[in-house]
Design an enzyme around this catalytic site. Sequence first.
Site, short mmCIF file in Angstrom:
data_model
loop_
_atom_site.label_atom_id
_atom_site.label_comp_id
_atom_site.label_asym_id
_atom_site.label_seq_id
_atom_site.Cartn_x
_atom_site.Cartn_y
_atom_site.Cartn_z
N CYS A 460 -3.16 3.59 7.85
CA CYS A 460 -3.14 4.94 7.86
C CYS A 460 -3.26 5.50 9.35
O CYS A 460 -4.23 5.08 10.14
CB CYS A 460 -4.04 5.70 6.89
SG CYS A 460 -4.09 7.51 6.76
N GLU A 494 1.60 -0.54 7.94
CA GLU A 494 1.85 -0.79 6.36
C GLU A 494 2.79 0.27 5.99
O GLU A 494 2.96 1.71 6.27
CB GLU A 494 0.59 -0.54 6.09
CG GLU A 494 0.49 -0.78 4.46
CD GLU A 494 -0.94 -0.70 3.94
OE1 GLU A 494 -1.33 -0.51 2.69
OE2 GLU A 494 -2.03 -0.95 4.74
#
Length: 596
Positions: A460, A494
Amino acid sequence: MPRRKRTAGSSSDGTEDSDFSADLEHVRAAVRARRRSSTRLTRASLRLSQSSQDNSSSLRSGSPAAAAHDEGPDSAAESAPAAAAAATAAAAPASVFSSARRITRSQQGAANPKAKRYHLRQSRSSGSDTEANEEDERLAKELSLKEAAAHNLSHRPKRRRFHESYNFNMKCPTPGCNSLGHLTGRHERHFSISGCPLYHNLSADECKGKATTRDKQSEERALSHRQDENRHSTRHQAPTDGQQRYKDKVTELRRKRNSGLNKEQKEKYTEHRQSHGTSREPMLENITSDYDLELFRKAQARASEDLEKLRLAGQVSEGSNMIKTIVFGRFELDTWYHSPYPEEYARLGRLFMCEFCLKYMKSQTILRRHMAKCVWKHPPGDEIYRKGNISVFEVDGKKNKIYCQNLCLLAKLFLDHKTLYYDVEPFLFYVMTEADNTGCHLVGYFSKEKNSFLNYNVSCILTMPQYMRQGYGKMLIDFSYLLSKVEEKVGSPERPLSDLGLISYRSYWKDVLLRYLNSFQGKEISIKEISQETAVNPVDIVSTLQSLQMLKYWKGKHLVLKRQDLIDDWKAKETKRGNGKTIDPTALKWTPPKGT
């Protein structure tokens, strides 16, 4: 004394006449019940009719003498059509007559000896037909009423129009707004600043006009895409004539951008700001090109439409469980998305946060008291990078659980796809700060798994809104790849990436590839070598080359085109940008954690 007329088949004691009258009444009921189905005379009914006529004639010829004596020629003439009517009535099934006779004969003792006689012709025409017609009219009337009721929707609730789903006790918070119209031009009412035309310095009619223009442009774009469906894959494509013309048009529009505001415009903007303050959007005309301003207006309308859909779906509710603003240090930030703060805090709509320990509070007074006692001036953890006033701290989610949870809750206010809030122990957080004489202020952060099976170097990533568009996002991405280089790994973020995250990563990959190609002097190049040199995943390298139209397939081989025009543009931007917001690898003091 006038003669009394008798019907054929009658007798002096009235017994046979009573039987026949009962039979006739039963036949009339059967005829009325079968009238709508159009009773057909079969061979059996014809034989029965013929036998009935024979019985009628035998009754006339073989009646008692008293009956024959009383009847004259006129009576016989009148009895003939009556007998024919009786024969027609006798055409009904024989079982009806036999059952009726059994019933009437069982009641024969109670029958009136002076039974009422019926004129068959008159009774059939005036009684049976009239009653049948009335029954048909009644049935037709009932059927028409049922059909009318089937088509009548007055008993159903009205279909509510779109704006009727609003709570009309709510009002738009913009001063002087009557809640009519919507920024998207598709709704009749609004109750939030995001959909208020007045806040955006527009009228409801102007919003509707802009919506019509956007729809036309969308149709033209869809038509253009359908025309290009037969083209080959991306690596074979070159810009079409239409795309090239559009690119030239955009370039020309951006060249017409005014470099600055004249005196009248500055006075107008100052007056607008003084009159309305923060209750209205600043005037944006002449700040950028008309093309870019229109793009911004489209993005505003689309965001407002998305928020309206979320509100109608119940995922966002105005004024309830939705934190609208946060006070963070010397900034007051508008939030973008919902974050699962405790309900007692979320329903306030405004939170006050300590910018150092990230504790959230309910009021300014509580925050002021907390700041007087808070001893934190930087994030917890180890400082692994420092150059100038920029520092990066490595924070272990297991050792500093509360801080990392608060950081995730804060990040969710500005990220749509983030789902991690409380399970922070398997992650490391790298927090970038900007230092001054009051402490290290949060600029942004990224997190990564301690043990990533797919070699993700970022789980993140967030840049705080007050530091966006200043190069800090690219610094965070560059720092994540610097850690991958030290670990001697190839990394990738990701998925899924947020919209802003995808834009930032695309820009970073483009800069990395153009920098590598600018310094590359050989004739053959390898994607694997680029990946090892830059720590960028080969999949990300190929997708970036395709988006830049630098990867072609020719005679069974993949070719990387060294587009000098793109390299020249990159050089110009690098010269203009300078070396202010870059990561210096020599300033990193870090060894990979054990077990990674």
